[in-house]
Design a protein around this motif. Structure first.
Motif, mmCIF file in Angstrom:
data_model
loop_
_atom_site.group_PDB
_atom_site.id
_atom_site.type_symbol
_atom_site.label_atom_id
_atom_site.label_comp_id
_atom_site.label_asym_id
_atom_site.label_seq_id
_atom_site.Cartn_x
_atom_site.Cartn_y
_atom_site.Cartn_z
ATOM 1 N N ASN A 119 0.829 -1.216 0.000
ATOM 2 C CA ASN A 119 0.000 0.000 0.000
ATOM 3 C C ASN A 119 0.861 1.262 0.000
ATOM 4 O O ASN A 119 0.552 2.253 -0.684
ATOM 5 N N LEU A 120 1.955 1.226 0.768
ATOM 6 C CA LEU A 120 2.842 2.387 0.780
ATOM 7 C C LEU A 120 3.527 2.556 -0.581
ATOM 8 O O LEU A 120 3.724 3.692 -1.053
ATOM 9 N N GLY A 121 3.882 1.436 -1.211
ATOM 10 C CA GLY A 121 4.481 1.533 -2.552
ATOM 11 C C GLY A 121 3.498 2.087 -3.568
ATOM 12 O O GLY A 121 3.870 2.904 -4.423
ATOM 13 N N LEU A 122 2.246 1.648 -3.493
ATOM 14 C CA LEU A 122 1.226 2.186 -4.398
ATOM 15 C C LEU A 122 0.985 3.670 -4.142
ATOM 16 O O LEU A 122 0.826 4.461 -5.090
ATOM 17 N N ALA A 123 0.981 4.037 -2.870
ATOM 18 C CA ALA A 123 0.774 5.459 -2.553
ATOM 19 C C ALA A 123 1.913 6.306 -3.099
ATOM 20 O O ALA A 123 1.694 7.408 -3.647
ATOM 21 N N ARG A 124 3.138 5.814 -2.982
ATOM 22 C CA ARG A 124 4.272 6.572 -3.501
ATOM 23 C C ARG A 124 4.241 6.676 -5.022
ATOM 24 O O ARG A 124 4.634 7.698 -5.605
ATOM 25 N N ALA A 125 3.745 5.624 -5.682
ATOM 26 C CA ALA A 125 3.737 5.636 -7.154
ATOM 27 C C ALA A 125 2.560 6.406 -7.742
ATOM 28 O O ALA A 125 2.666 7.008 -8.816
ATOM 29 N N THR A 126 1.418 6.398 -7.081
ATOM 30 C CA THR A 126 0.208 6.981 -7.668
ATOM 31 C C THR A 126 -0.084 8.409 -7.202
ATOM 32 O O THR A 126 -0.697 9.189 -7.943
ATOM 33 N N GLY B 250 1.113 11.548 -7.073
ATOM 34 C CA GLY B 250 2.203 12.418 -7.547
ATOM 35 C C GLY B 250 2.105 13.855 -7.073
ATOM 36 O O GLY B 250 3.083 14.614 -7.184
ATOM 37 N N ASP B 251 0.969 14.289 -6.616
ATOM 38 C CA ASP B 251 0.791 15.693 -6.226
ATOM 39 C C ASP B 251 1.017 15.926 -4.737
ATOM 40 O O ASP B 251 0.589 16.951 -4.189
ATOM 41 N N LEU B 252 1.674 14.967 -4.049
ATOM 42 C CA LEU B 252 1.933 15.145 -2.630
ATOM 43 C C LEU B 252 3.077 16.129 -2.408
ATOM 44 O O LEU B 252 3.999 16.230 -3.237
ATOM 45 N N PRO B 253 3.051 16.836 -1.299
ATOM 46 C CA PRO B 253 4.193 17.695 -0.966
ATOM 47 C C PRO B 253 5.455 16.846 -0.772
ATOM 48 O O PRO B 253 5.393 15.665 -0.462
ATOM 49 N N GLU B 254 6.598 17.485 -0.928
ATOM 50 C CA GLU B 254 7.863 16.761 -0.833
ATOM 51 C C GLU B 254 8.061 16.163 0.561
ATOM 52 O O GLU B 254 8.578 15.046 0.702
ATOM 53 N N GLU B 255 7.640 16.855 1.602
ATOM 54 C CA GLU B 255 7.796 16.348 2.956
ATOM 55 C C GLU B 255 6.957 15.088 3.171
ATOM 56 O O GLU B 255 7.425 14.105 3.757
ATOM 57 N N ALA B 256 5.715 15.067 2.667
ATOM 58 C CA ALA B 256 4.861 13.886 2.792
ATOM 59 C C ALA B 256 5.434 12.721 2.008
ATOM 60 O O ALA B 256 5.367 11.562 2.439
ATOM 61 N N ARG B 257 6.038 13.010 0.817
ATOM 62 C CA ARG B 257 6.630 11.936 0.016
ATOM 63 C C ARG B 257 7.803 11.311 0.765
ATOM 64 O O ARG B 257 8.006 10.090 0.716
ATOM 65 N N ARG B 258 8.612 12.161 1.435
ATOM 66 C CA ARG B 258 9.740 11.618 2.181
ATOM 67 C C ARG B 258 9.245 10.724 3.325
ATOM 68 O O ARG B 258 9.830 9.679 3.613
#
Length: 418
Positions: free
Chosen positions: A247-254, A256-264
């Motif tokens: 689920n975390l991998g899917l969230a990271r891949a799909t 794309g409009d997340l802030p950089e801090e949330a992506r980290r």
């Protein structure tokens, strides 16, 4: 109330078990006297009687098992005690089986009880019964006097004083009777346990067998519990972590409009989830690898060898699989030994051989490293000492030959019960 309690202790306690014990003594008297004809025959043989025959000896050997059964039933019926049984010679009706039975120590100990100890105990039995009879008659003398017809009664004062003395003596014997009976019963019981029951060697052998069986049950239960924990972790926590990582991998891949801090944060959580899965895999493998239960030692050890940084040759020759406990011990010994080789031996290669010879599983782990491994230098429960303790838990043998400069050879022999 205190006077009643004192009277109960003084009067009731000695007679509490006197009836059963006296019945035990009375029932033992005919059994103890059953081989008196043997004593008479021996007396005739010593005196040079012409009518001496070996019949009493043969009769003793034939009657001894029957008398032993009678003694066991006597104790069981009257005092609720089961005399332990000695080891029974092997079954069979041929000549060898008959010789084994006739020469067994158990039979001759029983014959000694009935032919030697029995008559001596019969004397004590007669003494006990005589004491009880005298005590009852003497203590009830005035009752006997009262029961006589008037014209037969003696009214002399001296006679009355003698009757009082006799009655007092009878009461004293009544208090002595339970103690004498208890002493004779204890002596008879101890003698029966020694001569009719198993010898000290047989008792120790039975104790060792019971302890070995109990320990085997504990080891099997512990191994079954490890397998249960492994299945629970594999089917429960591990699957949840895998789902979380996916689920975390899917969230990271799909997303794309997340802030950089949330992506980290998502990337870090994804990495930690994968690391947790890897750690849980190692934990599950350390508890009880599923491949060992499903496919046996060959596949499980091949999997261990594939994860090492040095080449390892694995040769497993097992016509049939050993018990799960022995199989687990062999796996963990090889796994720990190969881990030590990879970490400390500075070896370029290693060999693992597992073979079964009859009811013995032979495990040999060899490496071409620097050697110098010392079983005595390793701490208790760790390293080579831990492997030796694990092997000893199933009555196996562990040896390590590791001279300076190598090679190191670890040899393990594990018993495989059929």
């Amino acid at each position: 109330m205190q006077l009643t309690t004192w009277l109960r202790l003084v009067l009731g306690r000695p007679f509490r078990r006197a009836g059963h014990r006296t019945a035990l003594v009375a029932a033992g008297l005919p059994l103890h006297l059953a081989l008196i004809p043997l004593w008479l025959w021996l007396a005739g043989a010593i005196a040079g009687a012409p009518a001496v025959t070996p019949l009493p000896v043969l009769l003793t050997l034939v009657v001894t098992p029957l008398l032993t059964v009678g003694q066991r039933r006597r104790y069981r019926a009257l005092v609720g005690k089961d005399l332990p049984r000695p080891a029974v010679p092997g079954p069979g009706r041929n000549r060898k089986a008959a010789v084994r039975r006739l020469t067994s120590r158990a039979l001759w100990r029983q014959a000694c009880y009935h032919a030697v100890a029995g008559p001596l105990l019969a004397v004590l039995d007669l003494a006990v019964l005589a004491v009880w009879a005298a005590a009852l008659v003497a203590a009830s003398l005035y009752v006997w006097i009262w029961a006589l017809p008037p014209q037969w009664r003696v009214t002399d004062v001296g006679y009355t004083v003698q009757a009082a003395y006799i009655t007092a003596g009878g009461l004293a014997l009544l208090f002595l009777g339970p103690r004498l009976t208890g002493a004779v019963v204890r002596l008879d019981t101890r003698t029966a346990e020694v001569l009719l029951g198993p010898s000290r060697t047989e008792k120790l052998a039975r104790r060792v067998a019971d302890l070995a069986e109990s320990r085997a049950g504990v080891l099997d239960a512990a191994d079954a519990e490890r397998r249960r924990i492994e299945r629970d972790l594999h089917d429960g926590a591990q699957q949840r972590l895998v789902s979380l990582a996916v689920n975390l991998g899917l969230a990271r891949a799909t997303l794309g409009d997340l802030p950089e801090e949330a992506r980290r944060v998502i990337d870090q959580a994804h990495r930690e989830a994968k690391e947790a899965i890897a750690e849980l895999n190692n934990l599950v493998r350390g508890l009880h690898p599923a491949v060992l239960e499903d496919r046996g030692l060959d596949a499980a050890l091949s999997g261990v060898a594939a994860h090492l940084t040095i080449p390892v040759r694995v040769a497993v020759d097992l016509p049939r699989r050993p018990s799960p406990t022995v199989e687990a011990v062999a796996y963990f010994v090889v796994s720990e030994a190969l881990t030590n080789v990879a970490k400390h031996a500075q070896a370029s290669r290693a060999d693992v051989t597992v073979e079964r010879f009859g009811e013995t599983l032979l495990v040999v782990v060899t490496d071409d490293g620097a050697g110098g491994a010392d079983l005595a230098a390793s701490g208790g429960g760790t390293g080579l000492a831990g492997l030796a303790q694990r092997v000893a838990s199933v009555d196996g043998t562990f040896s390590c030959h590791s001279p300076a400069g190598g090679p190191t050879v670890i040899t393990v022999e594990l018993p495989c019960a059929p």
